[in-house]
Design an enzyme around this catalytic site. Structure first.
Site, PDB file in Angstrom:
ATOM      1  N   PRO A 124      15.537  63.292  56.390  1.00  0.00           N
ATOM      2  CA  PRO A 124      15.090  64.603  56.870  1.00  0.00           C
ATOM      3  C   PRO A 124      15.655  65.724  56.005  1.00  0.00           C
ATOM      4  O   PRO A 124      16.842  65.754  55.715  1.00  0.00           O
ATOM      5  CB  PRO A 124      15.650  64.650  58.297  1.00  0.00           C
ATOM      6  N   GLU A 125      14.783  66.614  55.582  1.00  0.00           N
ATOM      7  CA  GLU A 125      15.200  67.742  54.745  1.00  0.00           C
ATOM      8  C   GLU A 125      14.989  69.037  55.515  1.00  0.00           C
ATOM      9  O   GLU A 125      14.693  69.016  56.711  1.00  0.00           O
ATOM     10  CB  GLU A 125      14.434  67.696  53.422  1.00  0.00           C
ATOM     11  N   LYS A 135      20.587  71.189  55.995  1.00  0.00           N
ATOM     12  CA  LYS A 135      20.108  70.072  56.800  1.00  0.00           C
ATOM     13  C   LYS A 135      20.920  69.905  58.082  1.00  0.00           C
ATOM     14  O   LYS A 135      20.791  68.892  58.760  1.00  0.00           O
ATOM     15  CB  LYS A 135      20.163  68.787  55.973  1.00  0.00           C
ATOM     16  N   TYR A 186      17.763  54.007  70.741  1.00  0.00           N
ATOM     17  CA  TYR A 186      18.403  54.606  69.572  1.00  0.00           C
ATOM     18  C   TYR A 186      18.986  55.989  69.874  1.00  0.00           C
ATOM     19  O   TYR A 186      19.508  56.649  68.983  1.00  0.00           O
ATOM     20  CB  TYR A 186      17.399  54.732  68.422  1.00  0.00           C
ATOM     21  N   ARG A 214      19.223  54.422  62.062  1.00  0.00           N
ATOM     22  CA  ARG A 214      20.011  53.814  60.987  1.00  0.00           C
ATOM     23  C   ARG A 214      21.504  54.145  61.056  1.00  0.00           C
ATOM     24  O   ARG A 214      22.288  53.639  60.282  1.00  0.00           O
ATOM     25  CB  ARG A 214      19.446  54.243  59.627  1.00  0.00           C
ATOM     26  N   LYS A 250      24.955  76.250  34.233  1.00  0.00           N
ATOM     27  CA  LYS A 250      25.002  74.874  34.726  1.00  0.00           C
ATOM     28  C   LYS A 250      24.452  73.902  33.684  1.00  0.00           C
ATOM     29  O   LYS A 250      23.258  73.841  33.437  1.00  0.00           O
ATOM     30  CB  LYS A 250      24.183  74.748  36.020  1.00  0.00           C
ATOM     31  N   ASN A 305      15.273  65.161  48.276  1.00  0.00           N
ATOM     32  CA  ASN A 305      14.592  64.500  47.170  1.00  0.00           C
ATOM     33  C   ASN A 305      13.128  64.906  47.046  1.00  0.00           C
ATOM     34  O   ASN A 305      12.654  65.242  45.956  1.00  0.00           O
ATOM     35  CB  ASN A 305      14.723  62.981  47.326  1.00  0.00           C
TER      36      ASN A 305
END
Length: 408
Positions: free
Chosen positions: A2-3, A60, A107, A126, A167, A186
């Protein structure tokens, strides 16, 4: 995992359906891997009778503000998800549980029933998420260590350009650094770089002002569009790379081929025809070859450790060859033991990851069993480090050797 868009969708759902309501029942899972730093009974007692005032997010992370502290705080990990009974909340594909089969789900790690009958649950299939109670979530780690929120606190363009110029690492690696900008994961990173026409391995310091401006714009546009549709991917624009990047399978977006490479241990989807790499890759950028030597990639492109035997053996061989000629020595027992211990820990790390992928519930009995296994392994390791006593057969063998030498 999850983003920002998925977590923001969860925050908005709580704001819409739970604010102003009183918690009359609470059930916290007996799972110390997810429930951090507090017993389930103490957690439940701190929630009962409290009124939900608001829901907040940074990057997040999300927390729910009650009429008095402490406040429940959530990091969604790889499969964390918010469910509100009877309400459609967009969740990441790996997070989905069937609430019709069982409620609350097996869960569920955090479950509250509100005074008007609304049920709120945080699930994690998970077990990589973290749920805790904090008096002031924004002022303490991990939230206090986050960089500015990519959606709510965008850098000014000039500051962004100046920052990137300092950077010297791959631009995608920088975007995934939550201490630099928080909330980008990602798929968002791949999308914004695709739309800005920037190669994921391009050094941030080498980007032109035009490329920096394009990236600054695409970050805002992608996040705002994703949030506006509550992270429902079916409503993302058809031309987005998002729809074609999953599974690392050969494909095309808008008629152009998609390639996959590894950037900083993560799988990157990009379109070489549009995203060209100029100059050399950053020196600290992990190449695909190096990543594959020491890690394997899971479905999300996260590097997972593999056995170090070959790598360690190669290093040992190199050191042996560089030594001057002389009497050969037997390999060090301690060295062998170290290699074996490294292999064992890495293999168990893979097994742990595999067990977390299974779609079965994790009760406290299994958690305790895991702890017993770890203790046993530590005990075995400490025993192996102790010098072994000579066996009874060793003494006569050495004595007979000395007698033969005298005879000669």
């Amino acid at each position: 995992m999850p983003e920002l868009p998925e977590v923001e969708a969860a925050r908005r759902a709580i704001e819409e359906h739970c604010v102003g309501k009183v918690i009359k029942k609470a059930v916290i899972a007996d799972d110390s891997k997810v429930i951090d730093g507090i017993s389930p009974s103490d957690f439940e007692a701190s929630l009962l009778g409290k009124t939900i005032l608001s829901a907040h997010r940074k990057g997040k992370h999300m927390w729910v503000r009650l009429d008095s502290p402490p406040f429940p705080t959530f990091h969604f990990g790889m499969a964390g998800a918010i469910y509100i009974k009877g309400v459609a909340v967009t969740n990441y594909k790996r997070s989905v549980v069937n609430e019709d089969d069982e409620w609350p789900s097996k869960y569920s790690k955090f479950f509250v029933e509100l005074d008007d009958g609304v049920d709120l649950s945080f699930t994690d299939k998970r077990r990589f998420a973290k749920v805790c109670l904090l008096k002031d979530p924004a002022s303490v780690p991990p939230i206090s260590k986050l960089g500015p929120d990519a959606l709510l606190e965008p850098m000014a363009l000039d500051d962004f350009v100046e920052s990137l110029g300092k950077k010297k690492l791959a631009i995608k690696t920088l975007l995934l650094d939550q201490s630099y900008i928080s909330g980008i994961g990602n798929w968002v990173a791949d999308e914004v770089l695709y739309q800005a026409r920037i190669h994921p391995n391009q050094s941030a310091a080498t980007l032109s002002k035009e490329s920096c401006a394009a990236l600054h714009k695409s970050i805002q546009e992608v996040l705002k569009r994703a949030v506006d549709v509550d992270a429902e991917s079916n409503n993302f624009p058809e031309e987005w790379l998002f729809h074609f990047r999953w599974g690392k399978k050969p494909g095309k977006v808008n008629g152009k081929e998609i390639h996959f490479i590894t950037t900083g241990g993560r799988t990157s989807a990009f379109v070489p025809e549009l995203q060209k790499l100029t100059g050399a890759e950053p020196k600290n950028q992990n190449s695909k070859r190096k990543i594959n030597e020491g890690k394997k990639m899971n479905d999300e492109g996260v590097g997972e450790p593999v056995s170090k035997t070959k790598k360690t053996a190669d290093t040992t061989d190199t050191k042996t060859k560089s030594k001057p000629k002389g009497p050969s020595k037997k390999p060090s027992t301690k060295r062998k033991s170290k290699i074996n211990e490294d292999d064992g820990s890495d293999e168990e790390a893979e097994n742990d990851d595999a067990s977390d992928d299974e779609d079965n519930s994790h009760d406290i009995g299994k958690t305790k069993a895991g702890k017993r296994t770890n203790v046993g392994r530590m005990h075995d390791a400490s025993e192996s480090e102790k010098p072994s006593k000579p066996s009874k057969q060793t003494v006569p063998s050495s004595r007979s050797g000395r007698q033969r030498k005298k005879a000669k």
